[in-house]
Structures are given as C-alpha cells and as structure tokens.
Scaffold this active site. Structure first.
Site, mmCIF file in Angstrom:
data_model
loop_
_atom_site.group_PDB
_atom_site.id
_atom_site.type_symbol
_atom_site.label_atom_id
_atom_site.label_comp_id
_atom_site.label_asym_id
_atom_site.label_seq_id
_atom_site.Cartn_x
_atom_site.Cartn_y
_atom_site.Cartn_z
ATOM 1 N N ASP A 157 0.868 -1.189 0.000
ATOM 2 C CA ASP A 157 0.000 0.000 0.000
ATOM 3 C C ASP A 157 0.893 1.225 0.000
ATOM 4 O O ASP A 157 1.568 1.520 0.988
ATOM 5 C CB ASP A 157 -0.910 -0.008 1.228
ATOM 6 C CG ASP A 157 -1.691 1.295 1.358
ATOM 7 O OD1 ASP A 157 -2.124 1.827 0.323
ATOM 8 O OD2 ASP A 157 -1.835 1.791 2.497
ATOM 9 N N CYS A 158 0.921 1.943 -1.112
ATOM 10 C CA CYS A 158 1.775 3.116 -1.255
ATOM 11 C C CYS A 158 0.926 4.372 -1.163
ATOM 12 O O CYS A 158 0.108 4.643 -2.054
ATOM 13 C CB CYS A 158 2.519 3.052 -2.587
ATOM 14 S SG CYS A 158 3.568 4.484 -2.864
ATOM 15 N N VAL A 161 3.577 0.760 2.830
ATOM 16 C CA VAL A 161 3.490 -0.362 3.768
ATOM 17 C C VAL A 161 3.536 -1.679 2.998
ATOM 18 O O VAL A 161 2.833 -1.849 2.000
ATOM 19 C CB VAL A 161 2.194 -0.288 4.602
ATOM 20 C CG1 VAL A 161 2.135 -1.442 5.597
ATOM 21 C CG2 VAL A 161 2.102 1.057 5.327
ATOM 22 N N ASP A 210 -6.753 3.684 -2.962
ATOM 23 C CA ASP A 210 -6.890 3.513 -1.517
ATOM 24 C C ASP A 210 -8.347 3.491 -1.089
ATOM 25 O O ASP A 210 -8.743 2.737 -0.184
ATOM 26 C CB ASP A 210 -6.141 4.621 -0.771
ATOM 27 C CG ASP A 210 -6.561 6.025 -1.196
ATOM 28 O OD1 ASP A 210 -6.988 6.203 -2.361
ATOM 29 O OD2 ASP A 210 -6.457 6.954 -0.373
ATOM 30 N N ARG A 211 -9.191 4.260 -1.774
ATOM 31 C CA ARG A 211 -10.604 4.321 -1.418
ATOM 32 C C ARG A 211 -11.329 3.054 -1.877
ATOM 33 O O ARG A 211 -12.231 2.546 -1.193
ATOM 34 C CB ARG A 211 -11.221 5.572 -2.011
ATOM 35 C CG ARG A 211 -10.408 6.812 -1.667
ATOM 36 C CD ARG A 211 -11.020 8.092 -2.146
ATOM 37 N NE ARG A 211 -12.050 8.537 -1.202
ATOM 38 C CZ ARG A 211 -12.690 9.680 -1.315
ATOM 39 N NH1 ARG A 211 -12.434 10.474 -2.342
ATOM 40 N NH2 ARG A 211 -13.610 10.027 -0.437
#
Length: 259
Positions: free
Chosen positions: A6-7, A13, A109-110
């Site tokens: 997850d950028c 991460v 991300d959403r």
C-alpha cells in the site's frame, strides 16, 4: 504467500499474508526515486531481522503515487517472479464496481478501503481514513463505493499552519487537557484536535442526512484511535483495513480467473 503493498503519499506499507493472517508488516517513507533493488534490500533485511523465511508467490499493489508503481512492478517481477495485480488498472477486478460520475477515477486507496470494510461489516458504511488527506468513503448496501469527501489531513494542516505563520511552532497531534489553551502550543493542539473532531462529526452527520438510511462509521488510519477519545465518532475502528481490503481484492481476482 501474498505480498500486499500500500503506497500512500507519505508512507509505503508492505505486509506478508499467508492466507489466514499477516505474518509481518513493514513501513517506509514513500520516495519515487527508490529503485526495485533498494526496496528488496530494505524488505529482505527486515524479514531476516524478524527471522522469517517466506517464498512470495503473488503481489498486489495499491498506490496513490503513480510514479512509484513502475519500480514496485520491477520489484515483483525481478525478485518474486510474479506479475503484480495493481488496483485501479483495468485488469484488476473489483468485487463491486464504483458508482460515480462517468470519467471519474476513484483513488485506489478508497477502493481498497471499501472492499475491506464491506467484507468485514457489510454495507451502508462511512469509512473515515486519517491519512495524508482525511477521506470519507460511502459504502452502499451492495458494497459499491458511491462517493465521499476529501479534506486536508491532520498533519498536513499542522504543517501548513507552521509554515504559513512564522510565529507558530511545529506541534505534535495530541488531545489537549482543555479546549481553551493557555499557551501557543496548547492553543494549536486544541484547534487541530477539536477542529477535526468537529469536522468528522459534522461531515458524517451530513452524509447520513443525504443517504437517508442508518449507517455505521468505521475509522481507520493511525490517528483514528486518538480522535475517538474526543467524542463518540466511530462505531468501529480498524487498524488494518487497507491491507485486509487488498487480500479481499486479490482473492476476488483469483476466484474469477484474472490471475
């Protein structure tokens, strides 16, 4: 073994998923200049330090910073011998497609937060994510992302205040002892903390009013537990919602034969 990446705008991460649980999670600052080799040295060193020996077979990436995706793709291809699934790309299937204005590109991300929240808690949700931006994602009853709100992030607001006003220092985010500050630092901390409590409460109330049906509020992101101490803002707090969402999307694609 699945490597979930997850950028975000501030941090990247890496989490290793064995099909049942996350074995390890590592965090680094997001830098678009970082090469695939540098990522691998950093990651393998931390894995060795934790005495973990795993064979990564699959990778999934969510990135709000397009410039880093190329080197993350190279990392997966060169060191893990796999083609990563990238959320937001046409080849990456979503459990439920978003329902937004035509031509709108929803942030990965959403989409990931929506998938993770729906898998754990069902629909009719508001997901509040405290990241570089503070985002509010509305999850419909069938699990679709149907819109939301984007506000400046807490740390971003503090940095802007510090840089724009020469007399104001940099302060940490914390819950002040009182609303009325008796010194500059306490005044700033009160303004940011109670200001964001009011922002979250006000926006979620307005979303509920427009949605016109009962909704639960899920808080996520590093500052969610802190802001939950200021008021009853959330029905649930999830510290690994994004990573869980990545495993949900990966499983959906595997089940549907796209990987």
């Amino acid at each position: 073994m699945l490597l979930c990446i997850d950028c975000g705008n501030t941090n990247t991460v890496f989490s290793v998923w064995d099909g049942e649980r996350f074995l390890a999670t590592f965090r680094t600052s997001t830098e678009h200049q970082r090469t695939a080799d540098q990522y691998f040295v950093w990651f393998s060193t931390l894995m060795e330090n934790r005495k973990l020996e795993v064979a990564i077979t699959d990778c999934i990436i969510s990135s709000t910073v397009p410039r880093v995706v190329f080197n993350l793709r190279v990392l997966c291809d060169r060191y893990f011998n796999c083609r990563p699934l990238v959320v937001g790309k046409p080849e990456c299937l979503l459990p439920v497609n978003p329902r937004v204005d035509e031509g709108t590109q929803v942030g990965p991300d959403r989409l990931v937060n929506t998938a993770g929240a729906y898998d754990r808690h069902g629909g009719d949700l508001i997901v509040v994510d405290f990241g570089t931006a503070t985002t509010f994602d509305v999850v419909a009853g069938d699990g679709a992302y149907v819109g939301g709100v984007i506000a400046p992030g807490v740390n971003l607001s503090l940095e802007a205040l510090h840089h724009a006003a020469a007399a104001l220092p940099h302060v940490d985010v914390t819950k002040p002892q009182a609303v009325i500050g008796t010194n500059t630092v306490a005044c700033m901390q009160s303004g940011v903390f109670w200001g964001y409590v009011g922002l979250v409460a006000g926006i979620t109330d307005r979303i509920r009013g427009e949605y016109d049906r009962p909704m639960r509020i899920v808080g996520t992101g590093g500052l969610a537990p802190l802001f939950s101490t200021g008021d009853v803002l959330f029905d649930l707090i999830e510290d690994d919602l994004t990573m869980h969402g990545l495993t949900v999307i990966y499983s959906h694609n595997k089940e549907n034969g796209s990987i």
